[in-house]
Scaffold this active site. Structure first.
Site, PDB file in Angstrom:
ATOM      1  N   THR A  20       5.663  -0.440  -0.645  1.00  0.00           N
ATOM      2  CA  THR A  20       5.170   0.656  -1.475  1.00  0.00           C
ATOM      3  C   THR A  20       5.420   2.025  -0.839  1.00  0.00           C
ATOM      4  O   THR A  20       5.688   2.132   0.357  1.00  0.00           O
ATOM      5  CB  THR A  20       3.664   0.498  -1.754  1.00  0.00           C
ATOM      6  OG1 THR A  20       2.948   0.583  -0.532  1.00  0.00           O
ATOM      7  CG2 THR A  20       3.372  -0.828  -2.434  1.00  0.00           C
ATOM      8  N   ASP A  21       5.289   3.050  -1.671  1.00  0.00           N
ATOM      9  CA  ASP A  21       5.401   4.432  -1.188  1.00  0.00           C
ATOM     10  C   ASP A  21       4.000   5.003  -1.001  1.00  0.00           C
ATOM     11  O   ASP A  21       3.005   4.279  -1.083  1.00  0.00           O
ATOM     12  CB  ASP A  21       6.249   5.273  -2.150  1.00  0.00           C
ATOM     13  CG  ASP A  21       5.662   5.334  -3.554  1.00  0.00           C
ATOM     14  OD1 ASP A  21       4.466   5.017  -3.750  1.00  0.00           O
ATOM     15  OD2 ASP A  21       6.409   5.720  -4.474  1.00  0.00           O
ATOM     16  N   LEU A  22       3.902   6.290  -0.787  1.00  0.00           N
ATOM     17  CA  LEU A  22       2.599   6.914  -0.553  1.00  0.00           C
ATOM     18  C   LEU A  22       1.655   6.812  -1.749  1.00  0.00           C
ATOM     19  O   LEU A  22       0.438   6.884  -1.598  1.00  0.00           O
ATOM     20  CB  LEU A  22       2.775   8.386  -0.165  1.00  0.00           C
ATOM     21  CG  LEU A  22       3.379   8.625   1.223  1.00  0.00           C
ATOM     22  CD1 LEU A  22       3.665  10.111   1.417  1.00  0.00           C
ATOM     23  CD2 LEU A  22       2.452   8.111   2.300  1.00  0.00           C
ATOM     24  N   ALA A  23       2.209   6.645  -2.934  1.00  0.00           N
ATOM     25  CA  ALA A  23       1.381   6.518  -4.136  1.00  0.00           C
ATOM     26  C   ALA A  23       0.892   5.081  -4.341  1.00  0.00           C
ATOM     27  O   ALA A  23       0.141   4.820  -5.280  1.00  0.00           O
ATOM     28  CB  ALA A  23       2.164   6.983  -5.361  1.00  0.00           C
ATOM     29  N   ILE A  27       2.832   2.514  -5.070  1.00  0.00           N
ATOM     30  CA  ILE A  27       3.682   1.775  -6.004  1.00  0.00           C
ATOM     31  C   ILE A  27       4.966   1.357  -5.287  1.00  0.00           C
ATOM     32  O   ILE A  27       5.350   1.946  -4.273  1.00  0.00           O
ATOM     33  CB  ILE A  27       3.996   2.589  -7.280  1.00  0.00           C
ATOM     34  CG1 ILE A  27       4.750   3.865  -6.963  1.00  0.00           C
ATOM     35  CG2 ILE A  27       2.717   2.894  -8.034  1.00  0.00           C
ATOM     36  CD1 ILE A  27       5.225   4.612  -8.198  1.00  0.00           C
TER      37      ILE A  27
END
Length: 129
Positions: A14-17, A19
Protein backbone atom coordinates in the site's frame (compact mmCIF):
# COMPACT_ATOMS: atom_id res chain seq x y z
CA UNK A 1 -10.68 -22.17 -18.51
CA UNK A 2 -10.20 -19.44 -15.95
CA UNK A 3 -7.48 -19.84 -13.33
CA UNK A 4 -7.97 -18.24 -9.90
CA UNK A 5 -5.13 -17.11 -7.64
CA UNK A 6 -5.83 -15.78 -4.15
CA UNK A 7 -3.74 -13.28 -2.23
CA UNK A 8 -3.98 -10.85 0.64
CA UNK A 9 -2.95 -7.19 0.55
CA UNK A 10 -0.07 -6.55 2.94
CA UNK A 11 1.04 -3.23 4.36
CA UNK A 12 4.04 -3.25 2.00
CA UNK A 13 1.62 -3.30 -0.97
CA UNK A 14 0.00 0.00 0.00
CA UNK A 15 0.85 3.69 -0.27
CA UNK A 16 0.47 6.38 2.38
CA UNK A 17 -3.30 6.45 1.84
CA UNK A 18 -3.53 2.74 2.70
CA UNK A 19 -4.53 1.68 -0.81
CA UNK A 20 -2.64 -0.67 -3.12
CA UNK A 21 0.06 1.19 -5.02
CA UNK A 22 -0.82 1.02 -8.73
CA UNK A 23 2.35 -0.83 -9.84
CA UNK A 24 1.66 -3.65 -7.40
CA UNK A 25 -1.29 -4.83 -9.47
CA UNK A 26 1.28 -5.74 -12.13
CA UNK A 27 3.10 -7.85 -9.54
CA UNK A 28 -0.16 -9.52 -8.50
CA UNK A 29 -1.06 -10.49 -12.07
CA UNK A 30 2.52 -11.68 -12.72
CA UNK A 31 2.30 -14.05 -9.76
CA UNK A 32 -1.07 -15.27 -10.99
CA UNK A 33 0.33 -15.92 -14.50
CA UNK A 34 3.20 -17.92 -13.03
CA UNK A 35 0.78 -20.03 -11.01
CA UNK A 36 -1.51 -20.47 -14.05
CA UNK A 37 1.39 -21.77 -16.16
CA UNK A 38 2.51 -24.05 -13.31
CA UNK A 39 -1.04 -25.41 -12.90
CA UNK A 40 -0.98 -26.43 -16.58
CA UNK A 41 2.11 -28.54 -15.97
CA UNK A 42 4.54 -26.16 -17.67
CA UNK A 43 7.86 -25.81 -15.88
CA UNK A 44 9.30 -22.48 -17.03
CA UNK A 45 12.79 -23.33 -15.73
CA UNK A 46 12.80 -26.54 -17.79
CA UNK A 47 11.40 -24.68 -20.81
CA UNK A 48 14.29 -22.23 -20.54
CA UNK A 49 17.01 -24.85 -20.03
CA UNK A 50 15.65 -27.41 -22.53
CA UNK A 51 14.30 -25.13 -25.27
CA UNK A 52 16.03 -21.81 -24.55
CA UNK A 53 12.58 -20.16 -24.45
CA UNK A 54 11.11 -17.70 -21.97
CA UNK A 55 7.86 -15.72 -21.82
CA UNK A 56 7.99 -11.94 -21.90
CA UNK A 57 5.28 -9.29 -21.71
CA UNK A 58 4.97 -7.58 -25.09
CA UNK A 59 1.90 -5.43 -24.46
CA UNK A 60 -0.42 -4.60 -21.59
CA UNK A 61 -3.62 -2.60 -21.33
CA UNK A 62 -4.66 -1.86 -17.76
CA UNK A 63 -7.75 -0.29 -16.21
CA UNK A 64 -7.71 0.69 -12.56
CA UNK A 65 -11.37 0.64 -11.56
CA UNK A 66 -11.45 0.72 -7.77
CA UNK A 67 -8.80 0.62 -5.05
CA UNK A 68 -7.83 -2.40 -2.98
CA UNK A 69 -6.90 -1.68 0.61
CA UNK A 70 -4.69 -3.09 3.32
CA UNK A 71 -5.76 -6.60 4.43
CA UNK A 72 -8.20 -7.12 1.52
CA UNK A 73 -8.47 -10.66 0.21
CA UNK A 74 -8.08 -10.54 -3.56
CA UNK A 75 -8.54 -13.04 -6.35
CA UNK A 76 -6.73 -12.74 -9.67
CA UNK A 77 -8.57 -14.42 -12.53
CA UNK A 78 -6.51 -15.35 -15.59
CA UNK A 79 -8.34 -16.32 -18.77
CA UNK A 80 -6.56 -17.18 -22.02
CA UNK A 81 -8.11 -15.45 -25.03
CA UNK A 82 -5.77 -16.51 -27.85
CA UNK A 83 -2.74 -18.74 -28.37
CA UNK A 84 -0.74 -18.58 -31.59
CA UNK A 85 2.65 -19.99 -32.55
CA UNK A 86 4.64 -17.49 -30.51
CA UNK A 87 2.03 -15.39 -28.71
CA UNK A 88 -0.45 -15.71 -25.83
CA UNK A 89 -3.18 -13.17 -25.12
CA UNK A 90 -4.70 -13.19 -21.64
CA UNK A 91 -7.39 -11.33 -19.77
CA UNK A 92 -6.52 -10.81 -16.11
CA UNK A 93 -8.76 -9.26 -13.49
CA UNK A 94 -8.20 -8.54 -9.82
CA UNK A 95 -11.36 -8.92 -7.74
CA UNK A 96 -12.32 -8.26 -4.15
CA UNK A 97 -15.57 -9.74 -2.92
CA UNK A 98 -16.69 -10.29 -6.51
CA UNK A 99 -16.06 -6.66 -7.53
CA UNK A 100 -13.54 -6.05 -10.32
CA UNK A 101 -10.87 -3.64 -9.09
CA UNK A 102 -8.36 -3.96 -11.93
CA UNK A 103 -8.74 -5.32 -15.45
CA UNK A 104 -6.01 -6.00 -17.99
CA UNK A 105 -5.24 -7.57 -21.34
CA UNK A 106 -1.73 -8.96 -21.64
CA UNK A 107 0.15 -10.15 -24.70
CA UNK A 108 2.99 -12.53 -23.94
CA UNK A 109 5.56 -13.62 -26.50
CA UNK A 110 8.01 -16.50 -26.55
CA UNK A 111 11.60 -15.32 -26.79
CA UNK A 112 14.83 -17.19 -27.43
CA UNK A 113 17.81 -16.72 -25.16
CA UNK A 114 19.03 -14.10 -27.65
CA UNK A 115 15.83 -12.10 -27.19
CA UNK A 116 14.27 -12.89 -30.58
CA UNK A 117 10.68 -14.11 -30.99
CA UNK A 118 10.35 -17.87 -31.48
CA UNK A 119 7.55 -20.39 -31.87
CA UNK A 120 6.40 -22.17 -28.75
CA UNK A 121 7.09 -25.92 -28.78
CA UNK A 122 4.01 -27.88 -29.89
CA UNK A 123 3.67 -29.64 -26.51
CA UNK A 124 3.58 -26.27 -24.70
CA UNK A 125 1.01 -24.83 -27.16
CA UNK A 126 -1.23 -27.83 -26.54
CA UNK A 127 -1.09 -27.27 -22.78
CA UNK A 128 -2.13 -23.63 -23.23
CA UNK A 129 -5.29 -24.44 -25.24
Amino acid sequence: MTHRFSLRVYYEDTDLAGIVYYANYLKFIERARSEWVRSLGIDQAVMKSRDGIVFAVRHIEADYLSPAKFDDELVVETTPEAVTGARIVLKQEVLCGGDILFSSHITLVALSDTGHPVRLPADIRLMLH
